[in-house]
Design an enzyme around this catalytic site. Structure first.
Site, PDB file in Angstrom:
ATOM      1  CB  THR A 208      30.581  38.339  46.175  1.00 13.15           C
ATOM      2  OG1 THR A 208      31.931  37.926  46.027  1.00 13.15           O
ATOM      3  CG2 THR A 208      30.526  39.842  46.055  1.00 13.15           C
TER       4      THR A 208
ATOM      5  CG  HIS B  96      38.070  32.231  45.809  1.00 13.77           C
ATOM      6  ND1 HIS B  96      39.261  32.881  45.543  1.00 13.77           N
ATOM      7  CD2 HIS B  96      37.087  33.128  45.540  1.00 13.77           C
ATOM      8  CE1 HIS B  96      39.013  34.108  45.123  1.00 13.77           C
ATOM      9  NE2 HIS B  96      37.701  34.292  45.116  1.00 13.77           N
TER      10      HIS B  96
ATOM     11  CG  HIS C 233      39.124  35.288  49.502  1.00 18.92           C
ATOM     12  ND1 HIS C 233      38.179  34.449  48.939  1.00 18.92           N
ATOM     13  CD2 HIS C 233      38.669  36.549  49.283  1.00 18.92           C
ATOM     14  CE1 HIS C 233      37.199  35.177  48.422  1.00 18.92           C
ATOM     15  NE2 HIS C 233      37.479  36.456  48.603  1.00 18.92           N
TER      16      HIS C 233
ATOM     17  CE  LYS D 250      36.517  41.792  40.903  1.00 18.35           C
ATOM     18  NZ  LYS D 250      37.453  42.316  41.855  1.00 18.35           N
TER      19      LYS D 250
ATOM     20  NE  ARG E 220      32.348  42.831  43.094  1.00 15.95           N
ATOM     21  CZ  ARG E 220      33.266  42.735  44.049  1.00 15.95           C
ATOM     22  NH1 ARG E 220      32.915  42.725  45.302  1.00 15.95           N
ATOM     23  NH2 ARG E 220      34.536  42.634  43.761  1.00 15.95           N
TER      24      ARG E 220
ATOM     25  CD  GLN F 241      39.590  49.251  49.893  1.00 14.12           C
ATOM     26  OE1 GLN F 241      38.980  48.821  48.927  1.00 14.12           O
ATOM     27  NE2 GLN F 241      40.854  48.946  50.117  1.00 14.12           N
TER      28      GLN F 241
ATOM     29  CG  ASP G 216      44.329  44.154  43.187  1.00 12.28           C
ATOM     30  OD1 ASP G 216      44.747  43.913  44.339  1.00 12.28           O
ATOM     31  OD2 ASP G 216      43.304  43.621  42.730  1.00 12.28           O
TER      32      ASP G 216
ATOM     33  CE  LYS H   8      41.895  35.367  38.218  1.00 14.88           C
ATOM     34  NZ  LYS H   8      41.253  36.559  38.015  1.00 14.88           N
TER      35      LYS H   8
ATOM     36  CE  LYS I 130      38.729  32.841  38.261  1.00 13.53           C
ATOM     37  NZ  LYS I 130      37.587  32.692  39.099  1.00 13.53           N
ATOM     38  CB  THR I 131      40.379  24.009  37.860  1.00 13.47           C
ATOM     39  OG1 THR I 131      39.023  23.996  38.340  1.00 13.47           O
ATOM     40  CG2 THR I 131      41.326  23.876  39.038  1.00 13.47           C
TER      41      THR I 131
END
Length: 431
Positions: free
Chosen positions: A40, A45, A48, A82, A86, A178, A199, A234, A237-238
């Site tokens: 996406t 990031h 991954h 989620k 998305r 999938q 997950d 999390k 993330k920032t």
């Protein structure tokens, strides 16, 4: 010759669950496994990275890794973890993202090796794009019951009373698409193992079920824990969002800082997951850290290893120089060596004032620079007092009251760094 991949994951804290027989299956001979990657964005990031590290360990153990870009599944959206659907992507965007991601993956996986276990990149859009809906529900859909699909945690959560959004038919069918990927790779590439985050267990086992029912074979599942931070916030993330591998999205300086600022508990966990250091090296580092936690040996080594791996040795050295700037151990030359993005990252949140370039032509006097034109200091008299006490620096070098700021002081042609004492900074932005 293969080595024990599952054993490697265990001591690194990277194994959450594996289907019975997985370890034995991998010990027999070279096998193939895949991890799905969401396309996406045109960059991975650090969320991954665990999957990518698993693929790398798999290749190092003598097996063949497949990185599957989810072009088709990226057009649908995975409901796992989620709470909302998305945005869907068009094909040109997906192809662009795929190329960018392959470039990043090549820093971890060997796609060009001579051996049988060279990594391969595939995109499920290539085999799904011509598969008609009628063919899919006839050839694949009839093999999995709705009861089986409803029993999956990812579906249950979205259909629970807590979920306001509910779940579209598109997302409900995600696990089937999938699952079909796994069947396709099993039939066409002899791929017998799918790996992913914990997950993903429900989606992966749908694939093993299709392999059993349609392919008449045996597929295996292996998952890693979802990465968490000790403080409950999390991972990856920032306040500014994701920590990306692309230096345009997250500068190497910010990337390096993220790892450098991890807690002691997290650093001990992350150094096993995000580096390829041996068990002996890591045990030694942990011991060294426990003896002198204030030296932050674990965080420094973690930040160094992963910055070089994702970026380069040069980027690491620049990030370290930039880090030193705030702590006083740097020169005007170090400052002028920063590119604009890194400069702005280092001095993020530092107060600024704009002045015109014309004001630098005759030279800007220090009283004007400190008070009159900028408001860095409260008054001209305070500016005089601080200059007298030798506590003012321009671009890290002490200056007197008679100093004039000119074009030659500009960093990247547009910034001048003022400083009072050790920790009070101010940036002049010259327009």
């Amino acid at each position: 010759m293969t080595s024990n991949f599952v054993e490697e994951l265990k001591w690194r804290g990277m194994l959450h669950d594996a289907m019975p027989g997985t370890e034995e299956h991998l010990m027999n001979e070279m096998q193939s496994a895949y991890v799905g990657i969401d396309p996406t964005a045109d960059s991975l990031h650090i969320g991954h990275l665990v999957g990518v590290m698993m693929l790398r360990h798999f290749q190092l153990a003598g097996h063949k890794p497949y990185a599957l870009i989810g072009g088709a599944t990226g057009m649908i959206g995975d409901p796992s973890g989620k709470s909302a659907e998305r945005n869907l992507l068009d094909e040109p965007t997906l192809r662009h993202n795929q190329e960018a991601i392959k470039e990043q993956l090549s820093r971890f996986l060997d796609f060009d090796g001579d051996g049988d276990n060279a990594a391969i990149l595939v995109n499920n859009y290539d085999w799904m794009k011509d598969f008609s809906f009628l063919d899919f529900i006839r050839d694949v859909g009839k093999h999995i019951t709705v009861n089986y699909m409803m029993a999956k945690d990812s579906v249950k959560k979205r259909l629970s009373a807590e979920s306001k959004e509910g779940m579209s038919f598109t997302e409900f069918t995600y696990q089937m698409v999938q699952g079909y990927d796994f069947l396709y790779l099993y039939q066409n590439h002899n791929c017998t193992l799918q790996m992913g985050g914990s997950d993903q267990w429900g989606n992966i086992t749908t694939g093993t079920e299709l392999i059993r029912r349609i392919g008449g074979g045996k597929g295996y599942a292996l998952t890693c824990p979802l990465i968490t931070k000790a403080d409950g916030t999390k991972f990856g993330k920032t306040e500014g969002g994701n920590i990306w591998l692309d230096s345009e999205r997250t500068s190497p300086y910010k990337f390096y800082q993220y790892w450098l600022n991890t807690s002691d508990i997290d650093a001990e966990k992350y150094i096993k997951i995000f580096t390829f250091l041996s068990k002996e090296e890591i045990d030694e580092l942990i011991k060294e850290h426990q003896e002198a936690p204030h030296m932050r040996a674990l965080q420094k080594r973690l930040a160094e290893e992963i910055t070089v791996m994702v970026h380069s040795q040069e980027d690491l050295e620049n990030a370290q120089k930039a880090s030193n700037i705030l702590f006083g151990r740097s020169t005007s030359e170090d400052l002028k060596g920063l590119n604009e993005k890194t400069f702005l990252d280092v001095f993020d949140g530092v107060p600024q004032a704009e002045i015109s370039k014309e004001e630098l032509t005759p030279g800007l006097d220090m009283i004007g620079a400190l008070a009159d034109k900028t408001g860095f200091l409260a008054s001209n008299s305070e500016a005089r007092r601080e200059l007298k006490q030798n506590s003012i620096s321009v671009n890290k070098e002490k200056v007197k009251a008679d100093y004039l700021i000119t074009d030659s002081d500009l960093i990247n042609g547009k910034f001048v760094l003022l400083q009072r004492g050790k920790k009070n900074y101010f940036v002049l932005v010259v327009q």
